[in-house]
Design an enzyme around this catalytic site. Structure first.
Site, mmCIF file in Angstrom:
data_model
loop_
_atom_site.group_PDB
_atom_site.id
_atom_site.type_symbol
_atom_site.label_atom_id
_atom_site.label_comp_id
_atom_site.label_asym_id
_atom_site.label_seq_id
_atom_site.Cartn_x
_atom_site.Cartn_y
_atom_site.Cartn_z
ATOM 1 N N GLU A 132 0.836 -1.195 0.000
ATOM 2 C CA GLU A 132 0.000 0.000 0.000
ATOM 3 C C GLU A 132 0.869 1.244 0.000
ATOM 4 O O GLU A 132 2.082 1.175 0.035
ATOM 5 C CB GLU A 132 -0.896 0.015 1.256
ATOM 6 C CG GLU A 132 -2.387 -0.166 0.985
ATOM 7 C CD GLU A 132 -3.084 1.127 0.569
ATOM 8 O OE1 GLU A 132 -2.392 2.063 0.112
ATOM 9 O OE2 GLU A 132 -4.312 1.202 0.689
ATOM 10 N N ASN A 134 -9.674 5.605 3.817
ATOM 11 C CA ASN A 134 -8.613 5.216 2.893
ATOM 12 C C ASN A 134 -8.269 6.344 1.928
ATOM 13 O O ASN A 134 -9.088 7.213 1.629
ATOM 14 C CB ASN A 134 -9.067 3.999 2.082
ATOM 15 C CG ASN A 134 -8.017 2.915 2.035
ATOM 16 O OD1 ASN A 134 -6.828 3.201 1.966
ATOM 17 N ND2 ASN A 134 -8.448 1.665 2.089
ATOM 18 N N ASP A 156 -9.990 2.366 -2.953
ATOM 19 C CA ASP A 156 -8.875 2.207 -2.026
ATOM 20 C C ASP A 156 -7.950 3.416 -2.178
ATOM 21 O O ASP A 156 -8.401 4.547 -2.115
ATOM 22 C CB ASP A 156 -8.166 0.874 -2.304
ATOM 23 C CG ASP A 156 -7.436 0.332 -1.087
ATOM 24 O OD1 ASP A 156 -6.763 1.114 -0.400
ATOM 25 O OD2 ASP A 156 -7.514 -0.878 -0.831
#
Length: 296
Positions: free
Chosen positions: A17, A154, A205
């Site tokens: 991420e 997010n 996301d």
């Protein structure tokens, strides 16, 4: 858009991420293992030396941003709060607000804005609805809860002048648009819905804003990245060869490359593209990640 994605790093990461371009390098995390990596000389997606691990924490690491004037130091959304990550890998905590929540929770994605503040979201480990929050770390080190009632906060992403912030609530499929006062960091009015994903379209996301002011969104569960015009129109959808893309980073300059992190988490039959860093040619560039301008 139908360009071919190349696997830059076959990391077998559980939950890669937070990809950002900082100081001539691409940095990203593997959240659950608490690791921070950098990738240098990878602007064309080839002939790079591979990733270097910069830190390994004993708590989850959601994302980092560089600290202005402190080389190789980072401000980090980690564990249950926000901390400074020093070059030797130590954490200096600013605050751990998720220690004070009713359900076990952790920090998630985060980003610095053009004014030098750091914004980061949180989530409950079990996905309890409404348990997530958005926090802001000001230059004096104060950590403020800006929004609550989120589920999986997010991908904060800002436009060039820092007056607009995009925020995803992944679990409910919503991308919010928030007007921000760049002087105080306060929100101007209530967040509005910028995009609402329907069943089967994936969950928003990680996000980033390109040099033309358009928003790119990784779609967890859909194997795709979307590009939206600032007025909310869907401009393009880019397929990637992994079901769970997690963050997007557009390289600055004229290289026109999109780096995408992906996850193996929740994938029944993962391939080399799941839990990897992908590189995709795109028609537009991005910007260098902003720094946190803390005066500590």
């Amino acid at each position: 858009m139908t360009p071919t994605a190349a696997v830059v790093v076959e990391g077998a990461y559980e939950l890669a991420e937070g990809g950002r371009w900082c100081d001539g390098r691409y940095v990203y995390v593997d959240i659950l293992s608490g690791r921070l990596f950098e990738l240098r000389d990878g602007r064309d997606g080839r002939d790079d030396p591979g990733p270097t691990r910069l830190a390994r924490l004993d708590v989850p690491l959601g994302a980092v941003a560089p600290v202005s004037g402190r080389p190789d130091s980072w401000i980090a959304a980690a564990g249950t709060g926000i901390a400074l990550l020093t070059p030797d890998g130590a954490l200096e905590w600013l605050d751990r607000p998720e220690d004070r929540t009713p359900v076990p929770s952790r920090m998630n994605d985060g980003v610095a804005d053009p004014a030098g503040r750091f914004w980061a979201g949180s989530m409950a480990y079990d996905g309890t609805p409404g348990a997530g929050s958005l926090y802001r770390a000001d230059p004096d080190g104060t950590v403020v809860r800006v929004l609550d009632g989120l589920t999986i906060a997010n991908g904060p992403a800002f436009n060039a002048d820092g007056t607009t912030m995009y925020l995803a609530d992944t679990a409910v499929g919503t991308v919010l648009r928030c007007r921000v006062d760049p002087l105080s960091g306060g929100l101007l009015g209530s967040p509005e819905t910028f995009a609402q994903l329907r069943d089967g379209e994936g969950s928003p996301d990680g996000m980033t804003v390109d040099e033309e002011g358009c928003l790119w969104v990784a779609l967890w569960g859909a194997g795709a990245v979307r590009r939206y015009h600032p007025d909310g129109r869907l401009l393009d959808t880019l397929a990637v060869p992994a079901p769970h893309p997690t963050s997007v980073c557009l390289l600055p300059g004229d290289t026109n490359r999109l780096f995408v992190t992906t996850a193996r988490y929740g994938v029944t039959n993962p391939t080399a593209a799941s839990g990897a860093v992908l590189s995709v040619p795109v028609p537009v560039g991005g910007t260098v990640a902003c720094s946190w301008r803390g005066a500590l």
